[in-house]
Design a protein around this motif. Structure first.
Motif, PDB file in Angstrom:
ATOM      1  N   CYS A 158       0.410  -1.315   0.067  1.00 41.61           N
ATOM      2  CA  CYS A 158      -0.358  -0.351  -0.222  1.00 41.61           C
ATOM      3  C   CYS A 158       0.926   1.351  -0.085  1.00 41.61           C
ATOM      4  CB  CYS A 158      -1.255  -0.174   1.570  1.00 41.61           C
ATOM      5  SG  CYS A 158      -0.489   0.703   2.743  1.00 41.61           S
ATOM      6  N   SER A 200       1.708   2.964   2.564  1.00 39.19           N
ATOM      7  CA  SER A 200       1.303   4.113   3.905  1.00 39.19           C
ATOM      8  C   SER A 200       1.803   3.300   4.862  1.00 39.19           C
ATOM      9  CB  SER A 200       0.217   5.068   3.605  1.00 39.19           C
ATOM     10  OG  SER A 200      -0.905   4.017   3.926  1.00 39.19           O
ATOM     11  N   CYS A 201       0.735   2.028   4.793  1.00 36.65           N
ATOM     12  CA  CYS A 201       1.090   1.536   6.451  1.00 36.65           C
ATOM     13  C   CYS A 201       2.317   1.786   7.011  1.00 36.65           C
ATOM     14  CB  CYS A 201       0.451   0.304   6.228  1.00 36.65           C
ATOM     15  SG  CYS A 201       2.039  -1.222   5.761  1.00 36.65           S
ATOM     16  N   HIS A 202       2.875   1.445   8.619  1.00 41.37           N
ATOM     17  CA  HIS A 202       4.197   1.275   9.288  1.00 41.37           C
ATOM     18  C   HIS A 202       4.960   0.177   9.313  1.00 41.37           C
ATOM     19  CE1 HIS A 202       6.477   1.216  12.483  1.00 41.37           C
ATOM     20  NE2 HIS A 202       6.119  -0.250  12.494  1.00 41.37           N
ATOM     21  N   TRP A 203       4.539  -0.577   7.846  1.00 42.54           N
ATOM     22  CA  TRP A 203       5.540  -1.692   7.425  1.00 42.54           C
ATOM     23  C   TRP A 203       5.937  -0.992   6.095  1.00 42.54           C
ATOM     24  CZ3 TRP A 203       7.299  -4.012  11.532  1.00 42.54           C
ATOM     25  CH2 TRP A 203       5.563  -4.369  12.358  1.00 42.54           C
ATOM     26  N   CYS A 204       5.216  -0.662   5.337  1.00 37.99           N
ATOM     27  CA  CYS A 204       5.657   0.401   3.990  1.00 37.99           C
ATOM     28  C   CYS A 204       6.522   1.147   4.214  1.00 37.99           C
ATOM     29  CB  CYS A 204       4.509   0.826   3.106  1.00 37.99           C
ATOM     30  SG  CYS A 204       3.730  -1.448   2.150  1.00 37.99           S
ATOM     31  N   CYS A 249       3.499  -5.937   4.484  1.00 44.05           N
ATOM     32  CA  CYS A 249       2.591  -5.100   4.335  1.00 44.05           C
ATOM     33  C   CYS A 249       1.424  -5.227   5.013  1.00 44.05           C
ATOM     34  CB  CYS A 249       2.137  -4.802   3.138  1.00 44.05           C
ATOM     35  SG  CYS A 249       1.085  -3.514   2.650  1.00 44.05           S
ATOM     36  N   ASP A 250       0.324  -4.346   5.819  1.00 42.52           N
ATOM     37  CA  ASP A 250      -0.648  -4.785   6.310  1.00 42.52           C
ATOM     38  C   ASP A 250      -1.879  -5.468   5.346  1.00 42.52           C
ATOM     39  OD1 ASP A 250       0.434  -3.940   8.549  1.00 42.52           O
ATOM     40  OD2 ASP A 250      -0.660  -2.596   9.265  1.00 42.52           O
ATOM     41  N   TRP A 251      -2.141  -4.776   4.167  1.00 42.18           N
ATOM     42  CA  TRP A 251      -2.535  -5.425   2.832  1.00 42.18           C
ATOM     43  C   TRP A 251      -2.637  -6.652   2.613  1.00 42.18           C
ATOM     44  CZ3 TRP A 251      -5.698  -2.572  -0.726  1.00 42.18           C
ATOM     45  CH2 TRP A 251      -6.543  -1.254  -0.544  1.00 42.18           C
TER      46      TRP A 251
END
Length: 371
Positions: free
Chosen positions: A91, A93-97, A105-107
């Motif tokens: 994505c 923009s999540c914490h991991w990306c 990625c949270d996705w």
């Protein structure tokens, strides 16, 4: 529209070829005409019930194709673009990306739920709504995926080899280059040299390893490994251990990478034993479920010898950057991709392809879609 796809309805049963209905793309979604799909072991885990997912499910998570249409708000790709599918979406923009770890990625939480974000199920048919492996389902002629799963590539790159860079190549390559952080002059042992392990071999050699030992019971795979960067190849872990002790004068390997079809405590123990002091064991292959205890190691040895055991998903790669980068290495001749494809199959031959995978006849089988 209609699409023909390979579907798993029940664990332990072969895939079935069905004609399904496919919705058009919604907000943030992309319609892709898949041209090629790799036969990866992870799909076999779903077929055999070792990985749980929504059923029925269209399998396939390694693939490439051409964008046919886009929904509102899509900015990453446009109709006519050639794309590789990333089996973990990113994505951005999540914490991991945001911290440079797109592989987690949270996705990615939706990959086995079978639907796209917003509970959109693009595929439907006689059994109701159908899931898509890793939000992709590349064992289908067409698919609606999220733009976060689509990585644009240059149009002159062949889509057959590009398909492999959506999963197997970066997962193996990155296990050596990123997760293991192989350095020039080191000794690396790779357990299992199928579609993932063969690329760990390539990655370790490219990173400058002095010795790359490939371990696999299948002679064909050992021979392939020797042509793609392995300096030595053995049929079992005991032989590999003796060889590493000889090569390193008793010091042990710097890194071991586990890329077997199914992880168990025995192969982990072997991989832990072969590394020397301050060595690193990278676990890349899947094994059992979340509750299965596949790692049983002596803690004192880990402490006193400063050994590290770490997991790696997608080779710790950032797909939006690393998929084009790996294809650039292919273009320059520094990464072999054509040599990975053992056999090409039509969609109707998908079960034959998995029979060949189980029998050890393929490094990578490839589905060639007909439209």
């Amino acid at each position: 529209m209609k699409t023909t796809a390979a579907v798993v309805h029940e664990a332990g049963r072969p895939l079935e070829i069905e004609e399904l209905d496919l919705d058009g793309p919604r907000e943030g979604e992309v319609l892709v005409r898949f041209t090629h799909a790799g036969l990866c072991h992870s799909d076999l885990h779903v077929m055999q019930g070792e990985i749980a997912g929504w059923l029925p499910m269209v399998l396939g998570h390694e693939g490439a194709g051409v964008v046919e249409d886009v929904g509102p708000g899509v900015t990453r790709v446009a109709p006519g673009d050639h794309v590789v599918c990333s089996f973990i979406p990113s994505c951005g923009s999540c914490h991991w990306c945001a911290t440079g770890q797109q592989a987690i990625c949270d996705w990615g939480a939706n990959t086995m739920r079978g639907h796209l974000p917003g509970e959109h199920w693009p595929l439907s048919g006689p059994s109701g709504r159908y899931g898509a492996m890793c939000m992709l389902g590349t064992f289908s002629q067409y698919g609606v995926i999220h733009q976060y799963s689509a990585v644009k590539i240059l149009p002159d790159l062949p889509l057959d080899v590009a398909a492999l860079v959506g999963c197997g190549v970066p997962t193996g390559w990155g296990s050596a280059v990123n997760a293991a952080d192989v350095r020039p002059g080191q000794t690396v042992v790779v357990y299992g040299v199928g579609g993932i392990g063969i690329n760990a071999v390539q990655g370790a050699r490219a990173a400058g390893a002095r010795y790359v030992v490939a371990v696999d019971p299948v002679a064909f795979k050992r021979e392939t490994a020797l042509t793609l960067g392995a300096t030595h190849a053995t049929g079992d872990a005991e032989e590999a251990h003796r060889l590493v002790q000889e090569l390193t004068w008793g010091v042990g390997a710097d890194t071991s990478i586990v890329t077997v079809g199914r992880t168990d405590s025995e192969v982990v123990d072997r991989a832990f034993s072969v590394i020397g002091k301050a060595g690193t064991l990278v676990l890349t292959s899947m094994g059992g479920g979340f509750r299965d205890r596949t790692i049983q190691l002596p803690g004192q040895v880990a402490t006193l010898w400063k050994k590290t055991v770490k997991g790696s998903l997608f080779g710790d790669c950032n797909p939006t950057a690393d998929i084009p980068r790996l294809l650039g290495l292919y273009r320059s001749g520094d990464l072999k991709l054509d040599e990975l494809i053992t056999t090409r199959y039509s969609l109707e031959q998908v079960n034959e392809g998995y029979d060949d995978l189980i029998a050890g006849r393929n490094v990578r089988g490839l589905i060639v879609h007909e439209h």
